[in-house]
Design a protein around this motif. Structure first.
Motif, PDB file in Angstrom:
ATOM      1  N   ASP A   1      43.040  35.653  -8.880  1.00 48.33           N
ATOM      2  CA  ASP A   1      42.938  35.666  -9.989  1.00 48.33           C
ATOM      3  C   ASP A   1      42.703  36.880 -10.803  1.00 48.33           C
ATOM      4  OD1 ASP A   1      44.445  33.647  -9.560  1.00 48.33           O
ATOM      5  OD2 ASP A   1      42.838  32.201 -10.962  1.00 48.33           O
ATOM      6  N   TYR A   2      42.175  37.901  -9.940  1.00 47.52           N
ATOM      7  CA  TYR A   2      41.903  38.992 -10.702  1.00 47.52           C
ATOM      8  C   TYR A   2      42.861  39.954 -11.692  1.00 47.52           C
ATOM      9  CZ  TYR A   2      37.009  38.357  -8.921  1.00 47.52           C
ATOM     10  OH  TYR A   2      35.942  37.197  -8.515  1.00 47.52           O
ATOM     11  N   GLY A   3      42.754  40.589 -12.200  1.00 50.94           N
ATOM     12  CA  GLY A   3      44.234  42.029 -12.360  1.00 50.94           C
ATOM     13  C   GLY A   3      44.568  40.974 -13.479  1.00 50.94           C
ATOM     14  N   GLY A   4      46.560  41.401 -13.658  1.00 44.07           N
ATOM     15  CA  GLY A   4      46.579  41.402 -15.585  1.00 44.07           C
ATOM     16  C   GLY A   4      48.016  40.949 -15.296  1.00 44.07           C
ATOM     17  N   ASP A   5      49.266  40.861 -15.846  1.00 44.98           N
ATOM     18  CA  ASP A   5      50.788  40.454 -16.122  1.00 44.98           C
ATOM     19  C   ASP A   5      51.062  40.409 -15.090  1.00 44.98           C
ATOM     20  OD1 ASP A   5      49.778  39.024 -18.024  1.00 44.98           O
ATOM     21  OD2 ASP A   5      50.482  40.746 -19.839  1.00 44.98           O
ATOM     22  N   PHE A   6      50.707  42.391 -14.681  1.00 44.05           N
ATOM     23  CA  PHE A   6      52.014  43.370 -13.121  1.00 44.05           C
ATOM     24  C   PHE A   6      51.418  42.661 -12.259  1.00 44.05           C
ATOM     25  CE2 PHE A   6      51.900  46.120 -10.094  1.00 44.05           C
ATOM     26  CZ  PHE A   6      53.647  46.591 -10.673  1.00 44.05           C
ATOM     27  N   ALA A   7      50.150  42.166 -11.969  1.00 46.61           N
ATOM     28  CA  ALA A   7      49.792  41.337 -10.944  1.00 46.61           C
ATOM     29  C   ALA A   7      48.698  40.714 -10.408  1.00 46.61           C
ATOM     30  CB  ALA A   7      50.469  42.648  -9.476  1.00 46.61           C
ATOM     31  N   SER A   8      48.531  39.904  -9.198  1.00 49.61           N
ATOM     32  CA  SER A   8      47.196  38.858  -9.578  1.00 49.61           C
ATOM     33  C   SER A   8      46.555  39.953  -7.763  1.00 49.61           C
ATOM     34  CB  SER A   8      47.214  37.808  -8.891  1.00 49.61           C
ATOM     35  OG  SER A   8      47.981  37.400  -8.231  1.00 49.61           O
ATOM     36  N   TYR A   9      45.620  40.112  -8.336  1.00 49.98           N
ATOM     37  CA  TYR A   9      44.625  40.508  -7.255  1.00 49.98           C
ATOM     38  C   TYR A   9      43.349  39.798  -6.332  1.00 49.98           C
ATOM     39  CZ  TYR A   9      46.728  44.182  -8.645  1.00 49.98           C
ATOM     40  OH  TYR A   9      47.320  45.406  -8.937  1.00 49.98           O
ATOM     41  N   ALA A  10      42.650  39.971  -5.397  1.00 44.19           N
ATOM     42  CA  ALA A  10      41.957  38.497  -4.418  1.00 44.19           C
ATOM     43  C   ALA A  10      40.979  39.499  -3.449  1.00 44.19           C
ATOM     44  CB  ALA A  10      42.456  37.667  -3.899  1.00 44.19           C
ATOM     45  N   TRP A  11      39.995  39.286  -4.243  1.00 40.96           N
ATOM     46  CA  TRP A  11      39.024  40.695  -3.532  1.00 40.96           C
ATOM     47  C   TRP A  11      38.756  39.593  -2.134  1.00 40.96           C
ATOM     48  CZ3 TRP A  11      32.875  39.836  -4.439  1.00 40.96           C
ATOM     49  CH2 TRP A  11      32.061  40.790  -3.302  1.00 40.96           C
ATOM     50  N   VAL A  12      38.872  40.773  -1.346  1.00 39.92           N
ATOM     51  CA  VAL A  12      39.025  39.718   0.403  1.00 39.92           C
ATOM     52  C   VAL A  12      38.037  40.517   1.333  1.00 39.92           C
ATOM     53  CG1 VAL A  12      41.870  38.892  -0.061  1.00 39.92           C
ATOM     54  CG2 VAL A  12      40.959  41.114   0.857  1.00 39.92           C
ATOM     55  N   ALA A  13      37.389  41.324   0.810  1.00 37.75           N
ATOM     56  CA  ALA A  13      36.559  42.505   1.774  1.00 37.75           C
ATOM     57  C   ALA A  13      36.394  43.552   1.119  1.00 37.75           C
ATOM     58  CB  ALA A  13      37.544  42.625   2.943  1.00 37.75           C
ATOM     59  N   ALA A  14      35.096  44.263   1.732  1.00 43.52           N
ATOM     60  CA  ALA A  14      33.226  45.160   1.004  1.00 43.52           C
ATOM     61  C   ALA A  14      33.978  45.785   2.546  1.00 43.52           C
ATOM     62  CB  ALA A  14      32.919  43.941   0.332  1.00 43.52           C
ATOM     63  N   PHE A  15      33.330  47.050   1.537  1.00 40.79           N
ATOM     64  CA  PHE A  15      33.023  48.167   2.554  1.00 40.79           C
ATOM     65  C   PHE A  15      31.923  49.151   1.428  1.00 40.79           C
ATOM     66  CE2 PHE A  15      36.452  50.097   0.566  1.00 40.79           C
ATOM     67  CZ  PHE A  15      36.030  51.413   0.722  1.00 40.79           C
ATOM     68  N   ALA A  16      31.047  49.847   2.813  1.00 39.73           N
ATOM     69  CA  ALA A  16      30.122  50.842   2.245  1.00 39.73           C
ATOM     70  C   ALA A  16      30.035  52.240   2.407  1.00 39.73           C
ATOM     71  CB  ALA A  16      29.135  50.568   2.483  1.00 39.73           C
ATOM     72  N   VAL A  17      30.231  53.637   2.134  1.00 40.44           N
ATOM     73  CA  VAL A  17      29.980  54.556   2.501  1.00 40.44           C
ATOM     74  C   VAL A  17      28.791  54.982   1.564  1.00 40.44           C
ATOM     75  CG1 VAL A  17      32.881  54.958   2.282  1.00 40.44           C
ATOM     76  CG2 VAL A  17      31.639  55.376  -0.018  1.00 40.44           C
ATOM     77  N   SER A  18      28.599  56.362   2.498  1.00 39.20           N
ATOM     78  CA  SER A  18      27.048  57.082   2.516  1.00 39.20           C
ATOM     79  C   SER A  18      27.180  58.261   0.806  1.00 39.20           C
ATOM     80  CB  SER A  18      26.328  57.466   3.360  1.00 39.20           C
ATOM     81  OG  SER A  18      27.398  58.242   4.293  1.00 39.20           O
ATOM     82  N   VAL A  19      28.454  58.552   1.036  1.00 35.80           N
ATOM     83  CA  VAL A  19      28.749  59.908   0.430  1.00 35.80           C
ATOM     84  C   VAL A  19      30.049  59.765   0.306  1.00 35.80           C
ATOM     85  CG1 VAL A  19      27.556  61.844   2.093  1.00 35.80           C
ATOM     86  CG2 VAL A  19      29.405  61.765   2.627  1.00 35.80           C
ATOM     87  N   PRO A  20      30.652  60.341  -1.750  1.00 34.46           N
ATOM     88  CA  PRO A  20      31.973  60.565  -2.034  1.00 34.46           C
ATOM     89  C   PRO A  20      32.505  61.156  -1.201  1.00 34.46           C
ATOM     90  CG  PRO A  20      29.888  61.788  -3.317  1.00 34.46           C
ATOM     91  CD  PRO A  20      29.633  60.580  -2.305  1.00 34.46           C
ATOM     92  N   GLY A  21      33.635  60.539  -1.766  1.00 33.81           N
ATOM     93  CA  GLY A  21      34.778  62.599  -1.115  1.00 33.81           C
ATOM     94  C   GLY A  21      36.091  61.635  -0.829  1.00 33.81           C
ATOM     95  N   ALA A  22      37.016  61.874  -0.422  1.00 37.21           N
ATOM     96  CA  ALA A  22      38.322  61.316   0.237  1.00 37.21           C
ATOM     97  C   ALA A  22      38.135  60.453   1.686  1.00 37.21           C
ATOM     98  CB  ALA A  22      39.043  62.617   0.834  1.00 37.21           C
ATOM     99  N   TYR A  23      39.112  59.161   2.105  1.00 38.26           N
ATOM    100  CA  TYR A  23      38.861  59.011   3.175  1.00 38.26           C
ATOM    101  C   TYR A  23      40.149  58.048   2.830  1.00 38.26           C
ATOM    102  CZ  TYR A  23      33.667  58.411   2.465  1.00 38.26           C
ATOM    103  OH  TYR A  23      32.336  59.055   2.771  1.00 38.26           O
ATOM    104  N   SER A  24      40.151  57.831   4.197  1.00 35.88           N
ATOM    105  CA  SER A  24      42.139  56.984   4.325  1.00 35.88           C
ATOM    106  C   SER A  24      42.012  55.291   4.657  1.00 35.88           C
ATOM    107  CB  SER A  24      42.153  57.612   5.660  1.00 35.88           C
ATOM    108  OG  SER A  24      41.742  58.137   6.290  1.00 35.88           O
ATOM    109  N   LEU A  25      42.165  54.664   4.362  1.00 35.33           N
ATOM    110  CA  LEU A  25      42.516  53.286   4.260  1.00 35.33           C
ATOM    111  C   LEU A  25      43.604  52.478   5.495  1.00 35.33           C
ATOM    112  CD1 LEU A  25      41.230  50.373   3.443  1.00 35.33           C
ATOM    113  CD2 LEU A  25      42.947  50.298   1.915  1.00 35.33           C
ATOM    114  N   SER A  26      42.641  51.806   5.838  1.00 32.29           N
ATOM    115  CA  SER A  26      44.096  51.125   6.590  1.00 32.29           C
ATOM    116  C   SER A  26      43.956  49.737   7.134  1.00 32.29           C
ATOM    117  CB  SER A  26      44.290  51.778   8.440  1.00 32.29           C
ATOM    118  OG  SER A  26      43.217  51.026   8.776  1.00 32.29           O
TER     119      SER A  26
END
Length: 329
Positions: free
Chosen positions: A244-269
């Protein structure tokens, strides 16, 4: 307080069935009822939840007062009425206070605690206790013989409690969320990112990030985040995903979490059975109370927690049956 009075108080405490009904009416039912009767954008408030406690308090007090009256004997005196009302009110106040503590520290919903409703429930408990005493006065206590049906009842209550325990944790976490930043750092999937940008992440700082399922996307994706140094970070799935997160456009559910040690560019799959599923990355939602930890518990532990009232009914049935057999022998 004399030992005999303490024994009377202990014997007048609500049994496992009454305890199961109280827990059902005051914790899962308010959250589930709100979810069914309101839009997904609305959050339950502590005031709306505690009003269920106000209605349940006089019923509990009546049951306790009746039990006290049956055990103390059929006395038609003012002192017997006062003793039954005082004992039932104090026991009911403990239950009301425990429920209020749940909504303050375990599932701290939004809004201010309506203390007037809490005090009002105690006053209604006085009225309920008086009614329970008058109804039980001069009548014999019902003899509920322990049968095997108690095991069936306990098993059903345990299964229902396990399911409601999971729903309570989910809806409680959603209602206890005090901050959800809608900033997105990247996404994957046809409904969250263009094909040319799907899977690209721009993370501004080191730390933990959340992966949100968009709409009806599965809540158990196998997601991985890869940095420019080809180091792969696996995302940890949230056991009971608050949504039930989000707004009128779409709802979102928090399903997973991850941690990174440095900022920058990453890729998600993200791999899942739904080829059209979309996921987006954002800040970790801020959830208050112990429910913020309960959503990460193993699902079996949450089921076991919800099944406790039913297990108590089964244990009480076994104890009473053993006691009945020993008396006959």
């Amino acid at each position: 307080m004399r030992a005999a009075t303490w024994r009377m108080v202990v014997r007048s405490l609500p049994g496992p069935v009454a305890l199961a009904v109280w827990l059902l009416v005051t914790v899962p039912v308010p959250l589930v009822f709100f979810e069914w009767t309101h839009r997904w954008e609305d959050d339950p408030t502590i005031g709306a939840a505690l009003w269920w406690t106000v209605g349940a308090a006089p019923v509990l007090a009546a049951v306790v007062a009746a039990e006290w009256t049956w055990r103390s004997g059929p006395r038609r005196t003012g002192s017997a009425l006062v003793a039954a009302v005082v004992a039932a009110t104090l026991i009911s106040a403990v239950f009301v206070g425990t429920t209020a503590a749940v909504y303050l520290w375990v599932i701290p919903l939004t809004g201010l605690a309506p203390w007037r409703s809490v005090f009002g429930s105690v006053l209604l408990a006085v009225c309920g206790a008086a009614v329970g005493h008058l109804l039980a006065r001069g009548r014999a206590r019902p003899d509920h013989v322990a049968t095997r049906r108690g095991y069936v009842t306990g098993a059903i209550v345990a299964m229902v409690g396990a399911l409601l325990g999971q729903a309570t944790v989910q809806f409680g976490a959603e209602g206890s969320t005090v901050l959800h930043d809608s900033v997105e750092y990247g996404a994957v999937g046809p409904y969250a990112a263009p094909a040319s940008q799907s899977g690209e992440l721009r993370l501004p700082a080191a730390g933990r990030y959340a992966i949100f399922a968009v709409g009806s996307a599965p809540h158990d994706p196998d997601c991985q985040v890869t940095g420019v140094d080809q180091v792969v970070v696996s995302a940890t799935v949230v056991t009971i995903a608050p949504g039930d997160y989000g707004g009128d456009f779409a709802s979102y559910a928090w399903v997973a979490a991850f941690a990174v040690s440095v900022p920058g560019a990453y890729s998600l799959s993200c791999r899942t059975w739904d080829q059209q599923a979309s996921y987006t990355v954002g800040e970790i939602p801020r959830i208050r109370g112990a429910v913020s930890a309960l959503i990460h518990w193993p699902l079996f532990a949450v089921w076991l927690l919800g099944a406790i009232p039913g297990l108590l009914i089964m244990a009480s049935t076994g104890r009473r049956r053993r006691a009945a057999v020993s008396v006959r022998c």
